[in-house]
Write an enzyme that holds these catalytic residues in place. Structure first.
Site, PDB file in Angstrom:
ATOM      1  N   THR A  18       0.826  -1.214   0.000  1.00 41.70           N
ATOM      2  CA  THR A  18       0.000   0.000   0.000  1.00 41.70           C
ATOM      3  C   THR A  18       0.855   1.257   0.000  1.00 41.70           C
ATOM      4  O   THR A  18       0.529   2.249  -0.672  1.00 41.70           O
ATOM      5  CB  THR A  18      -0.946   0.006   1.218  1.00 41.70           C
ATOM      6  OG1 THR A  18      -1.785  -1.153   1.169  1.00 41.70           O
ATOM      7  CG2 THR A  18      -1.814   1.244   1.235  1.00 41.70           C
ATOM      8  N   CYS A  19       1.947   1.217   0.738  1.00 40.68           N
ATOM      9  CA  CYS A  19       2.836   2.376   0.832  1.00 40.68           C
ATOM     10  C   CYS A  19       3.416   2.737  -0.541  1.00 40.68           C
ATOM     11  O   CYS A  19       3.542   3.907  -0.902  1.00 40.68           O
ATOM     12  CB  CYS A  19       3.969   2.093   1.807  1.00 40.68           C
ATOM     13  SG  CYS A  19       3.404   1.514   3.429  1.00 40.68           S
TER      14      CYS A  19
END
Length: 245
Positions: A51-52
Site C-alpha cells: 500500500t505504501c
C-alpha cells in the site's frame, strides 16, 4: 494493541535523525524539518510495502504542486526504517517531491504515540499509518487510521489531507503519454500538454513498454497515444481537439 493517541494541538517530538545524504552522514533535527514551515506528514509501516508503494507515497507525490499552491512548504514521509532503505525506496519510486525521514530507532514515532508491534508479520516495532499537518512544529490536525486488524488505509491519504487544507482544491488531471524516441508528433503532444499546464507521465516504447503493450492498451500501433483521467484521447490531433474544448 497499543492505544493510539491523537496529539493534535501539541508540538512534535524533539529528536535527531541520522540520515545519509550522498556519501555523508548528516544529522537532521525536528527543527530542521518543521520550524517556521507548514509541513504535511504521512507515516507508514514500511518502505517497499504494497500500500505504501502503490498508493500512499505516489499520490502525495502526484499532488505535491497542489499542496504547495495551498500553503504547504514540504511533504514528509516518516517510517521506522534505516536511511539506506528509505533512500533506496525514494529512488525506486521516483518521488522527487517527497522528503523521506528514516526514524530507524522509532524515537519520533514512539513520541507520537504511534509505535506499534508488528512482530506477527516479522516487522517488529513499526509506525501505525497516520498523517498530520504541522505548522511551525505544532500539530494542526491528525488523521489516524482506525485501530483494527491489518493495515487499514482510509483517512491518512493525500486526498483527505488536501480536502482538510482546502475543500475546494482541485486535483490535477491524470495524464499519460505513450511515446517513442525521435517521434515529432510525440514531441508536439508533450509541448501542447506543457503549454496547457498539464503534467503527464510518459511511457516510452522500447524502454517502458512494447508495441504489444501499446496495441493491448490503446488498440493502436501508432504514437503518441494519450490518456486523460482514464479516457483514451488518441494521438496528437485528437489531443488538439480535446485541449481546444
Amino acid at each position: 494493541m497499543t492505544t493510539l493517541t491523537d496529539r493534535t494541538g501539541l508540538t512534535v517530538p524533539q529528536v535527531t535523525w541520522p540520515t545519509r545524504q550522498g556519501d555523508e552522514w548528516v544529522n537532521v533535527t525536528t527543527d530542521d524539518v518543521f520550524k517556521g514551515k507548514t509541513v504535511a506528514v504521512f507515516s507508514l509501516p514500511g518502505a517497499f510495502t504494497p500500500t505504501c508503494s502503490s498508493t500512499h507515497l505516489p499520490r502525495y507525490n502526484e499532488l505535491a504542486s497542489v499542496f504547495k499552491a495551498n500553503g504547504v512548504d514540504e511533504i514528509v514521509c516518516i517510517s521506522v526504517n534505516d536511511t539506506f532503505v528509505m533512500n533506496a525506496w525514494l529512488a525506486d519510486q521516483e518521488a522527487s517531491n517527497i522528503r523521506v525521514i528514516p526514524d530507524g530507532t522509532g524515537a519520533f514515532t514512539d513520541g507520537m504515540g504511534m509505535l506499534v508491534d508488528k512482530s506477527d508479520i516479522g516487522f517488529g516495532k513499526r509506525s501505525w499509518r497516520y498523517s498530520m499537518l504541522v505548522k511551525d512544529g505544532v500539530i494542526d490536525q491528525m488523521f489516524i487510521e482506525p485501530q483494527k486488524p491489518g493495515d487499514p488505509f482510509e483517512v491518512s491519504d493525500a486526498d483527505t489531507m488536501l480536502g482538510y487544507i482546502n475543500a475546494d482544491a482541485k486535483a490535477p488531471e491524470s495524464v499519460c503519454v505513450i511515446s517513442k524516441p525521435g517521434c515529432p508528433f510525440c514531441a508536439k503532444a508533450k509541448e501542447d500538454l506543457n503549454a496547457a499546464g498539464m503534467a503527464y507521465e510518459e511511457i516510452s516504447l522500447g524502454k517502458d513498454a512494447s508495441l504489444t503493450s501499446l496495441r493491448a492498451i490503446s488498440g493502436k500501433e501508432t504514437v503518441p497515444q494519450i490518456f486523460i483521467n482514464g479516457q483514451h484521447i488518441g494521438g496528437s490531433k485528437e489531443l488538439d481537439v480535446y485541449l481546444a474544448k
